[in-house]
Design a protein around this motif. Structure first.
Motif, mmCIF file in Angstrom:
data_model
loop_
_atom_site.group_PDB
_atom_site.id
_atom_site.type_symbol
_atom_site.label_atom_id
_atom_site.label_comp_id
_atom_site.label_asym_id
_atom_site.label_seq_id
_atom_site.Cartn_x
_atom_site.Cartn_y
_atom_site.Cartn_z
ATOM 1 N N GLU A 68 54.022 31.619 17.859
ATOM 2 C CA GLU A 68 52.679 32.041 18.277
ATOM 3 C C GLU A 68 51.738 32.149 17.085
ATOM 4 O OE1 GLU A 68 53.339 35.671 20.449
ATOM 5 O OE2 GLU A 68 54.139 34.604 22.199
ATOM 6 N N ALA A 69 52.235 32.710 15.991
ATOM 7 C CA ALA A 69 51.410 32.820 14.782
ATOM 8 C C ALA A 69 51.040 31.431 14.267
ATOM 9 C CB ALA A 69 52.151 33.607 13.707
ATOM 10 N N PHE A 70 51.982 30.517 14.312
ATOM 11 C CA PHE A 70 51.725 29.145 13.856
ATOM 12 C C PHE A 70 50.660 28.487 14.739
ATOM 13 C CE2 PHE A 70 52.779 24.578 14.241
ATOM 14 C CZ PHE A 70 52.412 24.186 12.971
ATOM 15 N N GLU A 71 50.772 28.675 16.051
ATOM 16 C CA GLU A 71 49.797 28.064 16.967
ATOM 17 C C GLU A 71 48.383 28.568 16.709
ATOM 18 O OE1 GLU A 71 50.942 28.463 21.077
ATOM 19 O OE2 GLU A 71 52.874 27.480 20.720
ATOM 20 N N LYS A 72 48.257 29.851 16.366
ATOM 21 C CA LYS A 72 46.941 30.439 16.130
ATOM 22 C C LYS A 72 46.271 29.852 14.887
ATOM 23 C CE LYS A 72 47.742 34.875 18.366
ATOM 24 N NZ LYS A 72 47.975 36.316 18.183
ATOM 25 N N LYS A 82 51.463 22.848 7.299
ATOM 26 C CA LYS A 82 51.716 22.706 8.733
ATOM 27 C C LYS A 82 53.095 22.073 8.962
ATOM 28 C CE LYS A 82 48.198 21.152 11.009
ATOM 29 N NZ LYS A 82 47.206 20.272 11.671
ATOM 30 N N GLN A 83 53.419 21.038 8.223
ATOM 31 C CA GLN A 83 54.720 20.376 8.357
ATOM 32 C C GLN A 83 55.869 21.300 7.940
ATOM 33 O OE1 GLN A 83 54.409 16.753 6.092
ATOM 34 N NE2 GLN A 83 53.326 15.663 7.726
ATOM 35 N N ARG A 84 55.629 22.048 6.861
ATOM 36 C CA ARG A 84 56.663 22.977 6.395
ATOM 37 C C ARG A 84 56.947 24.061 7.447
ATOM 38 N NH1 ARG A 84 54.841 25.549 1.314
ATOM 39 N NH2 ARG A 84 54.030 27.134 2.699
ATOM 40 N N ARG A 85 55.887 24.591 8.044
ATOM 41 C CA ARG A 85 56.074 25.636 9.074
ATOM 42 C C ARG A 85 56.731 25.065 10.327
ATOM 43 N NH1 ARG A 85 51.205 29.542 8.436
ATOM 44 N NH2 ARG A 85 51.670 30.337 6.351
ATOM 45 N N GLN A 86 56.388 23.850 10.692
ATOM 46 C CA GLN A 86 57.046 23.208 11.830
ATOM 47 C C GLN A 86 58.541 23.033 11.545
ATOM 48 O OE1 GLN A 86 54.676 19.629 12.226
ATOM 49 N NE2 GLN A 86 53.452 20.504 13.901
ATOM 50 N N ASP A 91 64.139 24.693 12.179
ATOM 51 C CA ASP A 91 65.365 25.234 11.577
ATOM 52 C C ASP A 91 65.795 26.529 12.266
ATOM 53 O OD1 ASP A 91 65.354 23.109 9.815
ATOM 54 O OD2 ASP A 91 64.591 24.272 8.104
ATOM 55 N N MET A 92 64.816 27.378 12.583
ATOM 56 C CA MET A 92 65.139 28.619 13.293
ATOM 57 C C MET A 92 65.730 28.315 14.672
ATOM 58 S SD MET A 92 62.015 31.267 12.462
ATOM 59 C CE MET A 92 62.728 32.566 13.444
ATOM 60 N N TYR A 93 65.140 27.359 15.355
ATOM 61 C CA TYR A 93 65.624 26.980 16.681
ATOM 62 C C TYR A 93 67.063 26.465 16.592
ATOM 63 C CZ TYR A 93 66.025 24.550 21.126
ATOM 64 O OH TYR A 93 66.462 24.109 22.351
#
Length: 166
Positions: A68-72, A82-86, A91-93
């Protein structure tokens, strides 16, 4: 004539011995479910399951918050961040999926170990009852045998429970 008498005696002795053979049956599930070890094992497995579920829920909530934070802020981030956070989210998933599989394997192993100890104890008690009662066979009603005559065999479930102190 002597041979005939000896053969007749052997046949009579063999017939009476065959009739004296005892067969028994037991309901091992009933015995197992009456054991305090089974109740304890079930409680421990349920507690472990709840712990794993809580851990999974916490991991999923963390992933949800980060997503959610990433989408905001996605539209304002530079492409490399953006690529690093994706990738972090991916990785978390994957970590969550791996944890779920590991938890399932650990639960199965724990359950197998606990049930093996209980089953071994029941089998030992059945063997002791069989030996003490001079049974030829003691068949388990829960083993999927298509037919066991409960009138021609003796139900030894109570004796097995007694042997186990239940």
């Amino acid at each position: 004539m002597k041979k005939f008498i000896i053969c007749a005696l052997c046949a009579i002795c063999g017939f009476t011995t065959a009739n004296a053979q005892k067969f028994g049956h037991v309901n091992s599930q009933e015995v197992i479910q009456a054991m305090p070890e089974f109740a304890k094992a079930r409680t421990e497995i349920e507690a472990l399951t709840k712990q794993y579920e809580a851990d999974m829920k916490a991991m999923q909530e963390e992933l949800q918050k980060k997503a959610e934070a990433f989408e905001k802020e996605e539209s304002t981030l530079p492409e490399n961040i953006k690529q690093r956070r994706q990738q972090e989210l991916q990785d978390m998933y994957q970590k969550i999926q791996q944890s779920y599989q590991d938890n399932q394997q650990a639960l199965a192993k724990e359950q197998q170990e606990k049930m093996q100890a209980i089953t071994s104890k029941v089998l030992d008690a059945i063997k002791q009852v069989g030996t003490a009662g001079n049974y030829v066979y003691i068949m388990d009603l829960t083993s999927g045998i298509p037919y066991i005559s409960t009138t021609l065999s003796t139900d030894v479930t109570a004796e097995v429970k007694k042997k186990l102190g239940l």
